[in-house]
Design a protein around this motif. Structure first.
Motif, PDB file in Angstrom:
ATOM      1  N   TYR A  57     -32.789  -6.557 -26.732  1.00 31.64           N
ATOM      2  CA  TYR A  57     -32.199  -5.330 -27.265  1.00 31.64           C
ATOM      3  C   TYR A  57     -32.592  -5.095 -28.731  1.00 31.64           C
ATOM      4  N   GLY A  58     -32.514  -6.121 -29.562  1.00 31.53           N
ATOM      5  CA  GLY A  58     -32.805  -5.958 -30.991  1.00 31.53           C
ATOM      6  C   GLY A  58     -34.217  -5.459 -31.249  1.00 31.53           C
ATOM      7  N   GLN A  59     -35.173  -6.065 -30.583  1.00 34.56           N
ATOM      8  CA  GLN A  59     -36.568  -5.647 -30.767  1.00 34.56           C
ATOM      9  C   GLN A  59     -36.791  -4.236 -30.248  1.00 34.56           C
ATOM     10  N   LEU A  60     -36.202  -3.913 -29.116  1.00 39.69           N
ATOM     11  CA  LEU A  60     -36.364  -2.575 -28.555  1.00 39.69           C
ATOM     12  C   LEU A  60     -35.707  -1.520 -29.439  1.00 39.69           C
ATOM     13  N   ARG A  61     -34.535  -1.849 -30.013  1.00 44.09           N
ATOM     14  CA  ARG A  61     -33.858  -0.906 -30.907  1.00 44.09           C
ATOM     15  C   ARG A  61     -34.720  -0.625 -32.128  1.00 44.09           C
ATOM     16  N   GLN A  62     -35.355  -1.668 -32.625  1.00 42.55           N
ATOM     17  CA  GLN A  62     -36.222  -1.504 -33.794  1.00 42.55           C
ATOM     18  C   GLN A  62     -37.437  -0.636 -33.447  1.00 42.55           C
ATOM     19  N   ASP A  63     -37.954  -0.778 -32.242  1.00 43.58           N
ATOM     20  CA  ASP A  63     -39.163  -0.043 -31.850  1.00 43.58           C
ATOM     21  C   ASP A  63     -38.884   1.381 -31.379  1.00 43.58           C
ATOM     22  N   THR A  64     -37.774   1.604 -30.651  1.00 37.43           N
ATOM     23  CA  THR A  64     -37.580   2.910 -30.031  1.00 37.43           C
ATOM     24  C   THR A  64     -36.358   3.676 -30.499  1.00 37.43           C
ATOM     25  N   GLY A  65     -35.398   3.025 -31.058  1.00 38.90           N
ATOM     26  CA  GLY A  65     -34.210   3.718 -31.522  1.00 38.90           C
ATOM     27  C   GLY A  65     -33.188   3.937 -30.435  1.00 38.90           C
ATOM     28  N   ILE A  66     -32.919   5.196 -30.105  1.00 38.98           N
ATOM     29  CA  ILE A  66     -31.798   5.540 -29.226  1.00 38.98           C
ATOM     30  C   ILE A  66     -31.973   5.029 -27.796  1.00 38.98           C
ATOM     31  N   ARG A  67     -33.206   4.901 -27.320  1.00 37.85           N
ATOM     32  CA  ARG A  67     -33.409   4.419 -25.957  1.00 37.85           C
ATOM     33  C   ARG A  67     -32.893   3.003 -25.765  1.00 37.85           C
ATOM     34  N   ALA A  68     -32.808   2.251 -26.838  1.00 38.57           N
ATOM     35  CA  ALA A  68     -32.305   0.890 -26.745  1.00 38.57           C
ATOM     36  C   ALA A  68     -30.824   0.879 -26.409  1.00 38.57           C
ATOM     37  N   THR A  69     -30.072   1.853 -26.882  1.00 40.98           N
ATOM     38  CA  THR A  69     -28.646   1.924 -26.591  1.00 40.98           C
ATOM     39  C   THR A  69     -28.411   2.125 -25.096  1.00 40.98           C
ATOM     40  N   VAL A  70     -29.231   2.935 -24.472  1.00 40.51           N
ATOM     41  CA  VAL A  70     -29.118   3.157 -23.033  1.00 40.51           C
ATOM     42  C   VAL A  70     -29.369   1.839 -22.290  1.00 40.51           C
ATOM     43  N   MET A  71     -30.365   1.088 -22.750  1.00 45.15           N
ATOM     44  CA  MET A  71     -30.647  -0.188 -22.109  1.00 45.15           C
ATOM     45  C   MET A  71     -29.507  -1.181 -22.322  1.00 45.15           C
ATOM     46  N   LEU A  72     -28.887  -1.166 -23.495  1.00 43.01           N
ATOM     47  CA  LEU A  72     -27.763  -2.055 -23.767  1.00 43.01           C
ATOM     48  C   LEU A  72     -26.592  -1.731 -22.845  1.00 43.01           C
ATOM     49  N   VAL A  73     -26.310  -0.457 -22.665  1.00 46.34           N
ATOM     50  CA  VAL A  73     -25.231  -0.046 -21.762  1.00 46.34           C
ATOM     51  C   VAL A  73     -25.558  -0.486 -20.336  1.00 46.34           C
ATOM     52  N   ASN A  74     -26.812  -0.313 -19.934  1.00 42.44           N
ATOM     53  CA  ASN A  74     -27.241  -0.740 -18.607  1.00 42.44           C
ATOM     54  C   ASN A  74     -27.126  -2.256 -18.447  1.00 42.44           C
ATOM     55  N   ALA A  75     -27.454  -3.000 -19.478  1.00 48.78           N
ATOM     56  CA  ALA A  75     -27.338  -4.460 -19.433  1.00 48.78           C
ATOM     57  C   ALA A  75     -25.887  -4.889 -19.275  1.00 48.78           C
ATOM     58  N   ILE A  76     -25.011  -4.243 -20.005  1.00 48.43           N
ATOM     59  CA  ILE A  76     -23.584  -4.566 -19.896  1.00 48.43           C
ATOM     60  C   ILE A  76     -23.065  -4.227 -18.500  1.00 48.43           C
ATOM     61  N   LEU A  77     -23.501  -3.097 -17.947  1.00 46.77           N
ATOM     62  CA  LEU A  77     -23.113  -2.731 -16.577  1.00 46.77           C
ATOM     63  C   LEU A  77     -23.630  -3.755 -15.560  1.00 46.77           C
ATOM     64  N   ASP A  78     -24.856  -4.224 -15.759  1.00 46.49           N
ATOM     65  CA  ASP A  78     -25.401  -5.258 -14.873  1.00 46.49           C
ATOM     66  C   ASP A  78     -24.513  -6.497 -14.882  1.00 46.49           C
TER      67      ASP A  78
END
Length: 128
Positions: A57-78
């Motif tokens: 998540y940290g690396q993706l947030r640094q590279d893409t910004g807002i799209r990382a938040t969607v992935m974090l929410v998806n990870a928590i749902l998983d």
């Protein structure tokens, strides 16, 4: 090009068939245990997938910004779904039953929508 014209008895196919028959016997003999095992496997896979997503998540947030938040929410749902399935196996069995039914239904609908190409090859097969 890769066609083999010499048809011989295939021992590996026989052994695979015997293993599948033995497996089917045990799976049909204990369907509840089979479904429970499948739910646990899916639950563990969901938890591992969620943890893996959080770890990047940290690396993706640094590279893409807002799209990382969607992935974090998806990870928590998983992770939540995985934990729910582990601690409530009947709910997992119920959910997976509907998931498979919906998957098979959608696959059949897509197959029916894409069958028109069979007209060119065999009209009887197309009608069937």
């Amino acid at each position: 090009m890769f066609r083999r014209n010499d048809w011989r008895f295939d021992w590996s196919e026989l052994m695979t068939g015997i293993i599948f028959l033995i497996g089917a016997y045990f799976l049909l003999n204990k369907p509840k245990a089979t479904l429970s095992g499948l739910v646990i496997i899916v639950a563990v896979a969901a938890i591992i997938r969620g943890i893996a997503k959080i770890s990047v998540y940290g690396q993706l947030r640094q590279d893409t910004g807002i799209r990382a938040t969607v992935m974090l929410v998806n990870a928590i749902l998983d992770i939540v779904i995985g934990l729910l399935f582990i601690f409530n196996i009947p709910a997992g069995i119920f959910t997976m039953s509907y998931m498979f039914a919906i998957w098979f239904l959608l696959d059949a609908i897509v197959g029916l929508l894409n069958v028109s190409h069979l007209k060119q090859f065999n009209m009887g097969l197309y009608i069937l």
